[in-house]
Design a protein around this motif. Sequence first.
Motif, mmCIF file in Angstrom:
data_model
loop_
_atom_site.group_PDB
_atom_site.id
_atom_site.type_symbol
_atom_site.label_atom_id
_atom_site.label_comp_id
_atom_site.label_asym_id
_atom_site.label_seq_id
_atom_site.Cartn_x
_atom_site.Cartn_y
_atom_site.Cartn_z
ATOM 1 N N GLY A 1 0.816 -1.196 0.000
ATOM 2 C CA GLY A 1 0.000 0.000 0.000
ATOM 3 C C GLY A 1 0.849 1.245 0.000
ATOM 4 N N ASN A 2 0.190 2.376 -0.035
ATOM 5 C CA ASN A 2 0.870 3.671 -0.045
ATOM 6 C C ASN A 2 1.054 4.166 1.383
ATOM 7 O OD1 ASN A 2 0.674 3.842 -2.961
ATOM 8 N ND2 ASN A 2 -1.510 4.098 -2.595
ATOM 9 N N SER A 3 2.241 4.600 1.700
ATOM 10 C CA SER A 3 2.508 5.014 3.078
ATOM 11 C C SER A 3 3.695 5.960 3.152
ATOM 12 C CB SER A 3 2.778 3.786 3.961
ATOM 13 O OG SER A 3 3.952 3.137 3.554
ATOM 14 N N VAL A 4 3.793 6.610 4.297
ATOM 15 C CA VAL A 4 4.889 7.535 4.581
ATOM 16 C C VAL A 4 5.473 7.172 5.939
ATOM 17 C CG1 VAL A 4 5.508 9.937 5.032
ATOM 18 C CG2 VAL A 4 3.841 9.383 3.241
ATOM 19 N N THR A 5 6.779 7.087 5.988
ATOM 20 C CA THR A 5 7.472 6.782 7.245
ATOM 21 C C THR A 5 8.440 7.917 7.554
ATOM 22 O OG1 THR A 5 7.332 4.415 6.792
ATOM 23 C CG2 THR A 5 8.913 5.123 8.461
ATOM 24 N N GLN A 6 8.318 8.488 8.724
ATOM 25 C CA GLN A 6 9.244 9.548 9.100
ATOM 26 C C GLN A 6 9.842 9.245 10.466
ATOM 27 O OE1 GLN A 6 5.665 12.583 9.199
ATOM 28 N NE2 GLN A 6 7.369 13.461 10.351
ATOM 29 N N MET A 7 10.976 9.878 10.725
ATOM 30 C CA MET A 7 11.694 9.556 11.942
ATOM 31 C C MET A 7 10.875 9.904 13.167
ATOM 32 S SD MET A 7 14.613 12.497 11.718
ATOM 33 C CE MET A 7 15.472 12.032 13.198
ATOM 34 N N GLU A 8 11.044 9.082 14.178
ATOM 35 C CA GLU A 8 10.304 9.289 15.419
ATOM 36 C C GLU A 8 10.890 10.475 16.153
ATOM 37 O OE1 GLU A 8 8.037 5.372 15.699
ATOM 38 O OE2 GLU A 8 8.345 6.729 17.373
ATOM 39 N N GLY A 9 10.046 11.169 16.856
ATOM 40 C CA GLY A 9 10.552 12.246 17.693
ATOM 41 C C GLY A 9 10.462 11.876 19.154
ATOM 42 N N PRO A 10 10.580 12.854 20.021
ATOM 43 C CA PRO A 10 10.900 14.220 19.663
ATOM 44 C C PRO A 10 12.369 14.413 19.323
ATOM 45 C CG PRO A 10 10.700 14.006 22.035
ATOM 46 C CD PRO A 10 10.345 12.674 21.459
ATOM 47 N N VAL A 11 12.621 15.411 18.506
ATOM 48 C CA VAL A 11 13.974 15.814 18.166
ATOM 49 C C VAL A 11 14.256 17.114 18.906
ATOM 50 C CG1 VAL A 11 15.473 16.608 16.310
ATOM 51 C CG2 VAL A 11 13.867 14.728 15.898
ATOM 52 N N THR A 12 15.351 17.146 19.654
ATOM 53 C CA THR A 12 15.722 18.336 20.420
ATOM 54 C C THR A 12 17.071 18.834 19.937
ATOM 55 O OG1 THR A 12 14.489 17.546 22.352
ATOM 56 C CG2 THR A 12 16.103 19.295 22.712
ATOM 57 N N ILE B 1 -4.467 13.012 0.609
ATOM 58 C CA ILE B 1 -3.079 13.083 1.047
ATOM 59 C C ILE B 1 -2.875 12.089 2.176
ATOM 60 C CG2 ILE B 1 -1.332 14.550 2.126
ATOM 61 C CD1 ILE B 1 -2.318 16.867 0.515
ATOM 62 N N ILE B 2 -1.783 11.340 2.082
ATOM 63 C CA ILE B 2 -1.431 10.350 3.107
ATOM 64 C C ILE B 2 -0.287 10.926 3.923
ATOM 65 C CG2 ILE B 2 -0.542 8.020 3.498
ATOM 66 C CD1 ILE B 2 -1.869 7.322 0.755
ATOM 67 N N PHE B 3 -0.467 10.951 5.243
ATOM 68 C CA PHE B 3 0.484 11.596 6.131
ATOM 69 C C PHE B 3 1.315 10.595 6.908
ATOM 70 C CE2 PHE B 3 -0.727 16.077 6.022
ATOM 71 C CZ PHE B 3 -1.985 16.023 5.460
ATOM 72 N N GLY B 4 2.539 10.988 7.234
ATOM 73 C CA GLY B 4 3.316 10.280 8.238
ATOM 74 C C GLY B 4 2.806 10.621 9.621
ATOM 75 N N LYS B 5 3.417 10.024 10.632
ATOM 76 C CA LYS B 5 2.934 10.186 12.003
ATOM 77 C C LYS B 5 3.391 11.479 12.655
ATOM 78 C CE LYS B 5 2.001 5.414 13.096
ATOM 79 N NZ LYS B 5 2.092 4.342 14.101
ATOM 80 N N GLY B 6 4.262 12.211 12.001
ATOM 81 C CA GLY B 6 4.706 13.485 12.563
ATOM 82 C C GLY B 6 5.959 13.350 13.403
ATOM 83 N N THR B 7 6.759 14.402 13.399
ATOM 84 C CA THR B 7 7.977 14.473 14.207
ATOM 85 C C THR B 7 7.945 15.778 14.982
ATOM 86 O OG1 THR B 7 9.236 13.250 12.542
ATOM 87 C CG2 THR B 7 10.488 14.491 14.189
ATOM 88 N N ARG B 8 7.986 15.658 16.307
ATOM 89 C CA ARG B 8 7.978 16.864 17.144
ATOM 90 C C ARG B 8 9.406 17.385 17.277
ATOM 91 N NH1 ARG B 8 4.326 19.137 20.330
ATOM 92 N NH2 ARG B 8 2.932 17.356 20.099
ATOM 93 N N LEU B 9 9.560 18.665 17.001
ATOM 94 C CA LEU B 9 10.870 19.318 17.053
ATOM 95 C C LEU B 9 10.878 20.348 18.175
ATOM 96 C CD1 LEU B 9 13.680 19.930 15.779
ATOM 97 C CD2 LEU B 9 12.503 21.586 14.307
ATOM 98 N N HIS B 10 11.878 20.239 19.072
ATOM 99 C CA HIS B 10 12.080 21.234 20.129
ATOM 100 C C HIS B 10 13.413 21.930 19.875
ATOM 101 C CE1 HIS B 10 8.818 19.842 22.685
ATOM 102 N NE2 HIS B 10 9.255 18.608 22.590
ATOM 103 N N ILE B 11 13.402 23.246 19.831
ATOM 104 C CA ILE B 11 14.636 24.000 19.670
ATOM 105 C C ILE B 11 14.890 24.760 20.965
ATOM 106 C CG2 ILE B 11 15.877 25.719 18.324
ATOM 107 C CD1 ILE B 11 15.125 23.153 16.804
ATOM 108 N N LEU B 12 16.054 24.529 21.525
ATOM 109 C CA LEU B 12 16.429 25.162 22.791
ATOM 110 C C LEU B 12 17.220 26.438 22.529
ATOM 111 C CD1 LEU B 12 17.631 21.940 24.641
ATOM 112 C CD2 LEU B 12 15.381 23.032 24.763
ATOM 113 N N PRO B 13 16.914 27.505 23.285
ATOM 114 C CA PRO B 13 17.632 28.774 23.072
ATOM 115 C C PRO B 13 19.070 28.697 23.553
ATOM 116 C CG PRO B 13 16.080 28.959 24.892
ATOM 117 C CD PRO B 13 15.842 27.605 24.273
#
Lengths: 116, 113
Positions: free
Chosen positions: B1-12, B101-113
């Motif tokens: 089937g059609n799918s999207v795989t993205q890296m797991e988060g969170p990414v900091t 549109i078929i979406f991946g599961k999302g990747t949460r990104l945290h940027i620290l100051p």
Amino acid sequence: GAGVSQSPSNKVTEKGKDVELRCDPISGHTALYWYRQSLGQGLEFLIYFQGNSAPDKSGLPSDRFSAERTGGSVSTLTIQRTQQEDSAVYLCASSPHAAKTGIGYTFGSGTRLTVV
Amino acid sequence: GNSVTQMEGPVTLSEEAFLTINCTYTATGYPSLFWYVQYPGEGLQLLLKATKADDKGSNKGFEATYRKETTSFHLEKGSVQVSDSAVYFCALNLMNRDDKIIFGKGTRLHILP
């Protein structure tokens, strides 16, 4: 309207009650989509409308879920006899055309449904 | 089937760091590829897109190149800012039947100051 409008923005309901979620797409957008966003599950496709007809209902999780669209504009997603697993953010999106590659969606801000 | 795989988060990451969020896809046919972003408390917004192989989408300093040979569409930014903290979704759209549109599961990104 200027954007995709969804109402209510938040809804808390008791288990077993019915709920209606509304989506008002961008004026002139013929295609309308409903997605469900659950924690850790990404965006789950529910149903797609082209005008008032729904060529693809494949994502509706059960017969408790239904949706309609009238006048080629406003759409209502109805969940009957809500269950706790229905708790999620329900997102609506619209686009100018269907079957046009490269056309992205415009999303509404969503309705956060909590079933208690 | 059609799918999207993205890296797991969170990414900091720290501010000004280099960002890569990996995305690969499986599709029958020739999809268009997208990155959507969801800032805290807001709806999803289209960040960038590419409609054919070797196309590069870019916006707000982010870039992604449609790589057919590796079926990938990795998101990159050279120097991230705190305001880039959000959830990023990779997605594809097949033109053969409908515009779903078929979406991946999302990747949460945290940027620290």
